[in-house]
Design a protein around this motif. Structure first.
Motif, PDB file in Angstrom:
ATOM      1  N   LEU A   1       0.790  -1.230   0.000  1.00 57.49           N
ATOM      2  CA  LEU A   1       0.000   0.000   0.000  1.00 57.49           C
ATOM      3  C   LEU A   1       0.824   1.284   0.000  1.00 57.49           C
ATOM      4  CD1 LEU A   1      -3.052  -0.915   2.249  1.00 57.49           C
ATOM      5  CD2 LEU A   1      -2.965  -0.688  -0.233  1.00 57.49           C
ATOM      6  N   PRO A   2       1.958   1.354   0.712  1.00 57.96           N
ATOM      7  CA  PRO A   2       2.716   2.614   0.664  1.00 57.96           C
ATOM      8  C   PRO A   2       3.304   2.937  -0.709  1.00 57.96           C
ATOM      9  CG  PRO A   2       3.324   1.308   2.606  1.00 57.96           C
ATOM     10  CD  PRO A   2       2.531   0.415   1.695  1.00 57.96           C
ATOM     11  N   HIS A   3       3.406   1.942  -1.585  1.00 58.75           N
ATOM     12  CA  HIS A   3       4.116   2.118  -2.854  1.00 58.75           C
ATOM     13  C   HIS A   3       3.241   1.913  -4.091  1.00 58.75           C
ATOM     14  CE1 HIS A   3       7.545   1.769  -0.164  1.00 58.75           C
ATOM     15  NE2 HIS A   3       7.132   0.562   0.181  1.00 58.75           N
ATOM     16  N   ILE A   4       2.049   1.346  -3.924  1.00 62.23           N
ATOM     17  CA  ILE A   4       1.325   0.830  -5.081  1.00 62.23           C
ATOM     18  C   ILE A   4       0.919   1.923  -6.057  1.00 62.23           C
ATOM     19  CG2 ILE A   4      -0.915   0.865  -3.901  1.00 62.23           C
ATOM     20  CD1 ILE A   4       0.386  -1.717  -6.490  1.00 62.23           C
ATOM     21  N   ALA A   5       0.576   3.104  -5.577  1.00 59.35           N
ATOM     22  CA  ALA A   5       0.194   4.175  -6.505  1.00 59.35           C
ATOM     23  C   ALA A   5       1.363   4.543  -7.420  1.00 59.35           C
ATOM     24  CB  ALA A   5      -0.295   5.392  -5.735  1.00 59.35           C
ATOM     25  N   GLU A   6       2.567   4.601  -6.844  1.00 62.42           N
ATOM     26  CA  GLU A   6       3.753   4.916  -7.643  1.00 62.42           C
ATOM     27  C   GLU A   6       4.042   3.799  -8.628  1.00 62.42           C
ATOM     28  OE1 GLU A   6       8.558   5.703  -7.093  1.00 62.42           O
ATOM     29  OE2 GLU A   6       7.280   5.467  -5.335  1.00 62.42           O
ATOM     30  N   TRP A   7       3.959   2.550  -8.178  1.00 60.84           N
ATOM     31  CA  TRP A   7       4.197   1.426  -9.085  1.00 60.84           C
ATOM     32  C   TRP A   7       3.190   1.447 -10.232  1.00 60.84           C
ATOM     33  CZ3 TRP A   7       4.422  -2.894  -4.771  1.00 60.84           C
ATOM     34  CH2 TRP A   7       5.594  -2.727  -4.020  1.00 60.84           C
ATOM     35  N   TYR A   8       1.947   1.693  -9.886  1.00 60.99           N
ATOM     36  CA  TYR A   8       0.900   1.709 -10.909  1.00 60.99           C
ATOM     37  C   TYR A   8       1.143   2.832 -11.909  1.00 60.99           C
ATOM     38  CZ  TYR A   8      -3.787   1.434 -12.918  1.00 60.99           C
ATOM     39  OH  TYR A   8      -4.843   1.295 -13.784  1.00 60.99           O
ATOM     40  N   GLU A   9       1.492   4.008 -11.405  1.00 62.03           N
ATOM     41  CA  GLU A   9       1.724   5.140 -12.292  1.00 62.03           C
ATOM     42  C   GLU A   9       2.911   4.884 -13.213  1.00 62.03           C
ATOM     43  OE1 GLU A   9       1.288   9.897 -11.897  1.00 62.03           O
ATOM     44  OE2 GLU A   9       2.392   8.902 -10.281  1.00 62.03           O
ATOM     45  N   ARG A  10       3.949   4.230 -12.687  1.00 61.93           N
ATOM     46  CA  ARG A  10       5.128   3.928 -13.491  1.00 61.93           C
ATOM     47  C   ARG A  10       4.929   2.709 -14.387  1.00 61.93           C
ATOM     48  NH1 ARG A  10       9.296   3.717  -8.649  1.00 61.93           N
ATOM     49  NH2 ARG A  10      10.355   2.318 -10.094  1.00 61.93           N
ATOM     50  N   GLY A  11       3.912   1.916 -14.117  1.00 62.06           N
ATOM     51  CA  GLY A  11       3.652   0.731 -14.925  1.00 62.06           C
ATOM     52  C   GLY A  11       4.669  -0.366 -14.711  1.00 62.06           C
ATOM     53  N   GLU A  12       5.037  -0.608 -13.448  1.00 59.62           N
ATOM     54  CA  GLU A  12       6.016  -1.655 -13.164  1.00 59.62           C
ATOM     55  C   GLU A  12       5.792  -2.214 -11.766  1.00 59.62           C
ATOM     56  OE1 GLU A  12       9.761   1.016 -11.576  1.00 59.62           O
ATOM     57  OE2 GLU A  12       9.551   0.712 -13.739  1.00 59.62           O
ATOM     58  N   LEU A  13       6.380  -3.361 -11.535  1.00 55.11           N
ATOM     59  CA  LEU A  13       6.337  -3.992 -10.214  1.00 55.11           C
ATOM     60  C   LEU A  13       7.773  -4.258  -9.783  1.00 55.11           C
ATOM     61  CD1 LEU A  13       4.593  -5.062  -7.919  1.00 55.11           C
ATOM     62  CD2 LEU A  13       4.494  -7.269  -9.088  1.00 55.11           C
ATOM     63  N   PRO A  14       8.447  -3.226  -9.260  1.00 54.60           N
ATOM     64  CA  PRO A  14       9.854  -3.403  -8.881  1.00 54.60           C
ATOM     65  C   PRO A  14       9.990  -4.363  -7.709  1.00 54.60           C
ATOM     66  CG  PRO A  14       9.036  -1.291  -8.104  1.00 54.60           C
ATOM     67  CD  PRO A  14       7.949  -1.869  -8.959  1.00 54.60           C
ATOM     68  N   GLY A  15      11.101  -5.062  -7.681  1.00 57.00           N
ATOM     69  CA  GLY A  15      11.345  -5.981  -6.565  1.00 57.00           C
ATOM     70  C   GLY A  15      10.411  -7.167  -6.534  1.00 57.00           C
ATOM     71  N   ILE A  16       9.931  -7.592  -7.709  1.00 48.97           N
ATOM     72  CA  ILE A  16       8.963  -8.687  -7.721  1.00 48.97           C
ATOM     73  C   ILE A  16       9.545  -9.973  -7.143  1.00 48.97           C
ATOM     74  CG2 ILE A  16       9.532  -9.260 -10.132  1.00 48.97           C
ATOM     75  CD1 ILE A  16       6.652 -10.224 -10.461  1.00 48.97           C
ATOM     76  N   ARG A  17      10.835 -10.188  -7.334  1.00 47.43           N
ATOM     77  CA  ARG A  17      11.432 -11.415  -6.797  1.00 47.43           C
ATOM     78  C   ARG A  17      11.480 -11.381  -5.270  1.00 47.43           C
ATOM     79  NH1 ARG A  17      13.221 -14.171 -11.138  1.00 47.43           N
ATOM     80  NH2 ARG A  17      13.705 -12.945 -13.022  1.00 47.43           N
ATOM     81  N   ASP A  18      11.774 -10.207  -4.713  1.00 51.98           N
ATOM     82  CA  ASP A  18      11.748 -10.077  -3.253  1.00 51.98           C
ATOM     83  C   ASP A  18      10.326 -10.244  -2.723  1.00 51.98           C
ATOM     84  OD1 ASP A  18      14.486  -9.642  -3.083  1.00 51.98           O
ATOM     85  OD2 ASP A  18      14.281  -7.460  -3.218  1.00 51.98           O
ATOM     86  N   LEU A  19       9.358  -9.656  -3.424  1.00 54.47           N
ATOM     87  CA  LEU A  19       7.968  -9.806  -3.005  1.00 54.47           C
ATOM     88  C   LEU A  19       7.550 -11.276  -3.041  1.00 54.47           C
ATOM     89  CD1 LEU A  19       6.328  -6.803  -4.897  1.00 54.47           C
ATOM     90  CD2 LEU A  19       6.710  -6.977  -2.430  1.00 54.47           C
ATOM     91  N   ALA A  20       7.987 -12.002  -4.076  1.00 56.76           N
ATOM     92  CA  ALA A  20       7.638 -13.419  -4.181  1.00 56.76           C
ATOM     93  C   ALA A  20       8.231 -14.213  -3.014  1.00 56.76           C
ATOM     94  CB  ALA A  20       8.125 -13.984  -5.512  1.00 56.76           C
ATOM     95  N   ARG A  21       9.455 -13.908  -2.646  1.00 55.76           N
ATOM     96  CA  ARG A  21      10.066 -14.620  -1.516  1.00 55.76           C
ATOM     97  C   ARG A  21       9.337 -14.306  -0.215  1.00 55.76           C
ATOM     98  NH1 ARG A  21      14.806 -12.633  -4.225  1.00 55.76           N
ATOM     99  NH2 ARG A  21      15.827 -14.301  -5.417  1.00 55.76           N
ATOM    100  N   GLU A  22       8.939 -13.059  -0.050  1.00 62.06           N
ATOM    101  CA  GLU A  22       8.205 -12.692   1.162  1.00 62.06           C
ATOM    102  C   GLU A  22       6.848 -13.390   1.205  1.00 62.06           C
ATOM    103  OE1 GLU A  22       8.028  -8.446   1.597  1.00 62.06           O
ATOM    104  OE2 GLU A  22      10.120  -8.229   0.969  1.00 62.06           O
ATOM    105  N   LEU A  23       6.173 -13.441   0.070  1.00 64.42           N
ATOM    106  CA  LEU A  23       4.906 -14.160   0.009  1.00 64.42           C
ATOM    107  C   LEU A  23       5.109 -15.653   0.264  1.00 64.42           C
ATOM    108  CD1 LEU A  23       3.468 -12.247  -3.051  1.00 64.42           C
ATOM    109  CD2 LEU A  23       2.361 -12.375  -0.811  1.00 64.42           C
ATOM    110  N   GLY A  24       6.229 -16.178  -0.209  1.00 70.32           N
ATOM    111  CA  GLY A  24       6.550 -17.565   0.098  1.00 70.32           C
ATOM    112  C   GLY A  24       6.757 -17.792   1.573  1.00 70.32           C
ATOM    113  N   SER A  25       7.411 -16.851   2.247  1.00 64.36           N
ATOM    114  CA  SER A  25       7.637 -17.000   3.686  1.00 64.36           C
ATOM    115  C   SER A  25       6.330 -16.917   4.474  1.00 64.36           C
ATOM    116  CB  SER A  25       8.615 -15.934   4.185  1.00 64.36           C
ATOM    117  OG  SER A  25       8.024 -14.640   4.154  1.00 64.36           O
ATOM    118  N   LEU A  26       5.315 -16.242   3.904  1.00 57.67           N
ATOM    119  CA  LEU A  26       3.991 -16.201   4.536  1.00 57.67           C
ATOM    120  C   LEU A  26       3.205 -17.488   4.304  1.00 57.67           C
ATOM    121  CD1 LEU A  26       2.696 -12.614   3.626  1.00 57.67           C
ATOM    122  CD2 LEU A  26       3.690 -13.370   5.791  1.00 57.67           C
ATOM    123  N   GLY A  27       3.667 -18.317   3.383  1.00 60.52           N
ATOM    124  CA  GLY A  27       2.925 -19.520   3.013  1.00 60.52           C
ATOM    125  C   GLY A  27       1.825 -19.257   2.014  1.00 60.52           C
ATOM    126  N   ALA A  28       1.893 -18.115   1.301  1.00 60.82           N
ATOM    127  CA  ALA A  28       0.816 -17.712   0.399  1.00 60.82           C
ATOM    128  C   ALA A  28       0.941 -18.299  -1.003  1.00 60.82           C
ATOM    129  CB  ALA A  28       0.768 -16.191   0.298  1.00 60.82           C
TER     130      ALA A  28
END
Length: 398
Positions: free
Chosen positions: A44-71
């Motif tokens: 949420l703190p970053h999504i407006a900027e990501w959306y405006e720029r049309g990118e998802l930076p750090g997707i690999r880090d986000l995937a690892r974090e989601l993996g650690s949540l069991g998601a």
């Protein structure tokens, strides 16, 4: 004789007007809280900027974090997967899409499409090789079914695989593939002499590329790609042995559609909450606009459709966990909830007025994202025809 005392009723909760939380266990609530907190901190703190720029930076880090949540592969069992209930997976989709549809899409494609295909149709060797690293987020997966000329009609796909000795040679193109350019493995469906089969294509295989699709006005904070297969040579053990025919990919799509039933209500909830909060603080004609009858009528109608959709999602989740969920029932949920979620977002935008188009608020972002969600994993028309066939017994697809 005096009347028995009236039971003490719980207070009315505007956030849960039907008391749906009563249907949840403590473990269900804990899952929801964990995912909501992660999304609040990391997205949420970053999504407006990501959306405006049309990118998802750090997707690999986000995937690892989601993996650690069991998601990732949350409702699958074994191989490092969480083995959660389908209701808990749905609650996770709800909270992820309340942040952004692109984040929920990342999780849905990883778990409900790529991982599920391997888990359900793969060999034991394939499961051992891929699933643990995909569950942890170390490897991102994608799912190649849709083609440039064949979206709602995958049975006529042009991608084909030919035998060459013990190898397979794949040629074709896939389109609108979430996670494609960052995926370490692609599950690709192709025509063969034995019908449609699924293949595991590792990134870096000669002849395989995944150029990213840009110039999108929806799902901008999501990686979307084309898959190009130019005589991609794969060994015999690249084929998923348990899937023959169109039933394989369609079964995977059923799992993804189920997550959308919940996720779309997350986008709707975020937009409704933004409109409700705005109505209490925005003043016109000397008082908050939430005090005007027309605004209250809009809020009431939005709340009714939102919480009807949540009840439907819960009902389908319980049926899924009981092993009683039919594909037609998933179509019922996907058709209703996405369609109603878009209408909630559009109505919320009218309450916010001109501010509704600003990325300072989530409403327009959710509305544009849901235009993609309305189309992928089966358009409105396809789900109407699924239900029409189930209701009449007559096939109107052709």
């Amino acid at each position: 004789m005096s009347a028995p005392p009236s039971p003490q009723l719980p207070p009315f909760d505007p956030a849960d007007p039907l008391g749906i939380d009563d249907l949840l266990s403590d473990e269900d609530r804990a899952v929801r809280t964990t995912v909501r907190r992660w999304a609040g901190d990391r997205v949420l703190p970053h999504i407006a900027e990501w959306y405006e720029r049309g990118e998802l930076p750090g997707i690999r880090d986000l995937a690892r974090e989601l993996g650690s949540l069991g998601a990732l592969g949350m409702a699958l069992t074994g191989y490092g997967c969480a083995g959660a209930s389908h209701v808990q997976y749905g609650l996770a989709c709800l909270e992820l899409e309340a942040a952004d549809s692109g984040i929920r899409s990342l999780v849905s494609v990883q778990g409900s499409l790529a991982m599920y295909a391997i888990w359900r149709f793969g060999s034991e060797e394939q499961k051992q090789r891929w699933l643990p690293d995909m569950a942890s987020g170390e490897i991102i997966g994608c799912f190649g079914l849709t083609e440039p000329d064949h979206g709602s009609d995958p049975g006529n796909m042009r991608t084909h695989a030919k035998r060459d000795g013990t190898d397979w040679v794949l040629t074709g193109r896939k389109m609108w593939i979430t996670n494609g350019s960052v995926a370490g493995a692609a599950v690709v469906w192709a025509q063969t002499d034995d019908g449609i089969r699924g293949f595991l294509v590792p990134a870096g295989t000669p002849g395989f590329s995944a150029p990213e699709i840009t110039h999108k006005w929806s799902l901008r904070a999501s990686v979307t790609s084309e898959l190009v297969l130019d005589e991609v040579r794969l060994p015999a053990d690249a084929v998923l042995p348990g899937a023959k025919g169109l039933g394989g990919p369609l079964r995977c799509l059923g799992h993804a559609r189920y997550g959308i039933v919940w996720g779309s209500m997350g986008a709707a909830r975020a937009s409704f909450e933004a409109a409700l909060d705005y109505s209490r603080t925005r003043e016109q004609f000397g008082r908050p606009i939430g005090g005007f009858q027309l605004t209250q009528a809009k809020l009431a109608d939005m709340a009714v459709e939102l919480h009807k959709g949540l009840l439907l999602a819960h009902h389908l989740g319980r049926r899924f966990d009981a092993g009683r969920l039919r594909p037609e029932q998933i179509s019922f949920g996907k058709l209703n909830n996405v369609r109603e979620a878009i209408e909630i977002c559009r109505t919320a935008r009218t309450i916010l007025g001109a501010n509704g188009i600003s990325l300072e608020y989530p409403v327009m972002r959710h509305a544009t994202n849901l235009e993609s969600v309305l189309t992928y994993e089966g358009t409105v028309e396809m789900h109407q025809l699924v239900l029409g066939k189930a209701l009449t017994g007559l096939d109107a697809f052709r």
